[in-house]
Design an enzyme around this catalytic site. Structure first.
Site, PDB file in Angstrom:
ATOM      1  N   ASN A 108     -11.961 -76.088  44.200  1.00 45.54           N
ATOM      2  CA  ASN A 108     -11.775 -75.571  45.553  1.00 45.54           C
ATOM      3  C   ASN A 108     -13.127 -75.347  46.201  1.00 45.54           C
ATOM      4  OD1 ASN A 108      -8.718 -74.891  45.541  1.00 45.54           O
ATOM      5  ND2 ASN A 108      -9.484 -73.985  43.645  1.00 45.54           N
ATOM      6  N   TYR A 133      -2.769 -66.047  35.316  1.00 39.78           N
ATOM      7  CA  TYR A 133      -1.318 -66.042  35.416  1.00 39.78           C
ATOM      8  C   TYR A 133      -0.765 -67.226  34.633  1.00 39.78           C
ATOM      9  CZ  TYR A 133      -2.134 -69.546  39.093  1.00 39.78           C
ATOM     10  OH  TYR A 133      -2.564 -70.646  39.808  1.00 39.78           O
ATOM     11  N   HIS A 191      -8.253 -77.651  38.968  1.00 40.81           N
ATOM     12  CA  HIS A 191      -8.379 -77.876  40.401  1.00 40.81           C
ATOM     13  C   HIS A 191      -9.685 -77.275  40.908  1.00 40.81           C
ATOM     14  CE1 HIS A 191      -3.689 -78.127  40.752  1.00 40.81           C
ATOM     15  NE2 HIS A 191      -4.221 -79.047  39.954  1.00 40.81           N
ATOM     16  N   HIS A 222      -9.153 -78.964  48.390  1.00 44.32           N
ATOM     17  CA  HIS A 222      -8.468 -78.710  47.117  1.00 44.32           C
ATOM     18  C   HIS A 222      -8.360 -80.042  46.382  1.00 44.32           C
ATOM     19  CE1 HIS A 222      -6.000 -76.414  44.412  1.00 44.32           C
ATOM     20  NE2 HIS A 222      -4.911 -77.121  44.643  1.00 44.32           N
ATOM     21  N   GLU A 228      -3.243 -69.966  33.163  1.00 41.01           N
ATOM     22  CA  GLU A 228      -4.192 -70.462  34.148  1.00 41.01           C
ATOM     23  C   GLU A 228      -5.171 -69.361  34.514  1.00 41.01           C
ATOM     24  OE1 GLU A 228      -4.330 -72.692  38.511  1.00 41.01           O
ATOM     25  OE2 GLU A 228      -2.592 -72.878  37.192  1.00 41.01           O
ATOM     26  N   ASP A 248       1.405 -70.603  34.679  1.00 38.91           N
ATOM     27  CA  ASP A 248       1.834 -71.653  35.595  1.00 38.91           C
ATOM     28  C   ASP A 248       2.438 -72.793  34.786  1.00 38.91           C
ATOM     29  OD1 ASP A 248       2.260 -73.316  37.742  1.00 38.91           O
ATOM     30  OD2 ASP A 248       0.170 -73.885  37.983  1.00 38.91           O
ATOM     31  N   ARG A 304      -9.867 -75.274  53.161  1.00 38.15           N
ATOM     32  CA  ARG A 304     -10.169 -75.341  51.733  1.00 38.15           C
ATOM     33  C   ARG A 304      -9.943 -76.766  51.257  1.00 38.15           C
ATOM     34  NH1 ARG A 304      -6.734 -73.436  46.708  1.00 38.15           N
ATOM     35  NH2 ARG A 304      -5.085 -73.507  48.265  1.00 38.15           N
TER      36      ARG A 304
END
Length: 476
Positions: free
Chosen positions: A128, A65, A126, A222, A72, A67, A220
């Site tokens: 996760n 998508y 990022h 992050h 991303e 961002d 999660r």
């Protein structure tokens, strides 16, 4: 690994097209989802900044998508380290394939970096990690985890030129080039150890409680502070060692190491690529950063060695890298991003007789991160162990096929089925919904049973059948 992990990579875009990067990014996004080529586009708005059509889920279990103007790519949930590396590389191949198909390969390209030298802006990678909800997150554990996440920059940093004045409003006297080269691309932009927002006051750990799974069982972790890895060995070490530390955290076995100020140490280490790497602990003691990392490694070695081949590989590779950081860093060329980049740029500076603030080096810095193998300055230098190597056939398969051992497998089956139906749908990481049918919950990220998808699709088809006594034309 014994835990799920995933990456979100925001790509920088380089283009000579007068329309600018936004147009290129949109064209690439549209190509990925056109005709259900690689996935299913969102038909409903997801968030206030994610309108319908902004992106979608991919048949490989991941997501793509736009961002904040960046394309991303998110990997699917991966349980194996080799899978994570493979699906991360799949993002590069998808973008390169799109540019080729659109006839844009000669005028545009994507880079796996974290800073825009022109504007000073940053964009992230990022990490996760799924963590058990009952894990002890007390002051001692969090302090130790933050300390590890800070110190690991010595083998996870991607390297960069200069400093970013826009990233340090608290210290306006620092110029853009107060240092010629630093270890981390993201360090200048990290101002907190723990914080819930992503774009402002960025933290090492983002505390927003969004597990994307059963919140009674999982949370999660992050992470925002890590650089986008280019070399597979760097990525494997970054994710692999962090996963081991989370194994120790869940067992309440992290060593009692706590830095006086994790954010300050992150900045300090980043701007001292040539050392010495002396850091201050909370108790006032000054210690060698490598010695502290060896303590983390020592506990992992004692508690986890022999568990499985992947764990043993990570432990051995980690020990080798720590030894080389202490003795001969040239042994890490092709294995650690920032060391490889520093060596490459230093060689160029010496050969051309230029200074470290020459704009020429900025261009080379970006080419280091280029995802096109014929342009990348990093990939030809890569030294990748067989344990984490990805074959071309395996990489090609990862463009359309998800991991078989996580819920991404179920989501992929549903995506393909929905692509062949006329139903309105909504897809997210932990739920799939269509036409008012009972939403399918995917709260267990380890549940990869195909029967989940088959039963839900059968129910969807039953709900779509005309009611008894009605024809298809008057059923509505």
């Amino acid at each position: 690994m014994i835990r799920l992990a995933g990456l979100e990579t925001e790509y920088g875009c380089l283009t000579e097209d007068p329309a600018g990067t936004a147009a290129i990014v949109a064209k690439v996004r549209n190509w990925l989802f056109s005709g259900h080529r690689y996935g299913l586009v969102d038909v409903h708005q997801r968030e206030w900044d994610e309108p319908a059509g902004n992106g979608g889920f991919l048949f490989n279990g991941g997501r793509a998508y736009i961002d904040m103007g960046h394309l991303e790519y998110c990997t699917p949930e991966c349980l194996q380290l080799r899978d994570l590396i493979r699906y991360d590389a799949a993002g590069d191949r998808l973008l390169n394939r799109a540019l080729q198909a659109l006839g844009l390969a000669g005028t545009a390209g994507f880079v796996r970096n974290n800073i825009d030298y022109y504007t000073g802006a940053t964009f992230g990678c990022h990490e996760n990690y799924l963590v058990r909800r009952n894990a002890v997150f007390d002051e001692k554990q969090i302090g130790a985890l933050l300390s590890f996440l800070t110190l690991r920059v010595l083998y996870t940093g991607a390297g960069r030129l200069g400093r970013s004045p826009l990233a340090e409003p608290h210290d306006p006297e620092k110029s853009a080039f107060s240092t010629s080269f630093q270890i981390s691309q993201r360090a200048d932009y990290i101002h907190n150890d723990l914080f819930e927002w992503v774009q402002f006051n960025r933290a090492i750990i983002n505390t927003r409680d969004e597990p994307l799974a059963d919140s009674r069982k999982y949370r999660r972790l992050h992470l925002l502070h890590g650089d986008t890895s280019v070399l597979p060995s760097t990525l494997a070490l970054k994710v692999g060692t962090t996963a081991l530390m989370l194994d120790l955290l869940e067992a309440n076995l992290l060593p009692e190491i706590q830095l006086a100020d994790s954010v300050a140490v992150l900045h300090q280490l980043s701007v001292t690529p040539d050392g010495p790497w002396r850091v201050r602990e909370e108790n006032g003691k000054e210690s060698d950063a490598i010695d502290l990392l060896r303590r983390f490694h020592g506990v992992a070695q004692r508690e986890l060695r022999g568990r499985d081949p992947e764990t043993d590989f990570i432990l051995a590779d980690w020990a080798s890298v720590l030894d080389s950081l202490s003795s001969d860093r040239t042994a890490l060329i092709g294995r650690v991003d920032w060391i490889t980049k520093q060596w490459l740029l230093q060689s160029f500076v010496e050969r051309e007789g230029i200074t470290w603030d020459d704009p020429w080096l900025r261009s080379l810095d970006l080419e280091f991160h280029h995802i096109e193998t014929n342009r990348s300055l990093a990939l030809p230098l890569a030294i990748t162990p067989d344990e984490i190597g990805v074959t071309d056939a395996g990489l090609e398969q990862s463009l359309l096929t998800p991991p078989s051992d996580t819920r991404a497998h179920v989501r992929s089956i549903l995506l393909r089925a929905l692509a062949g139906r006329s139903h309105s749908y909504f897809v997210d990481w932990e739920t799939v919904d269509a036409n008012g049918n009972r939403p399918l919950s995917l709260l267990d990220p380890f549940d990869c049973r195909e029967k989940l998808a088959q039963d839900w699709l059968a129910q969807l088809d039953r709900h779509s059948e005309p009611k008894p006594g009605k024809t298809p034309t008057d059923a509505g």
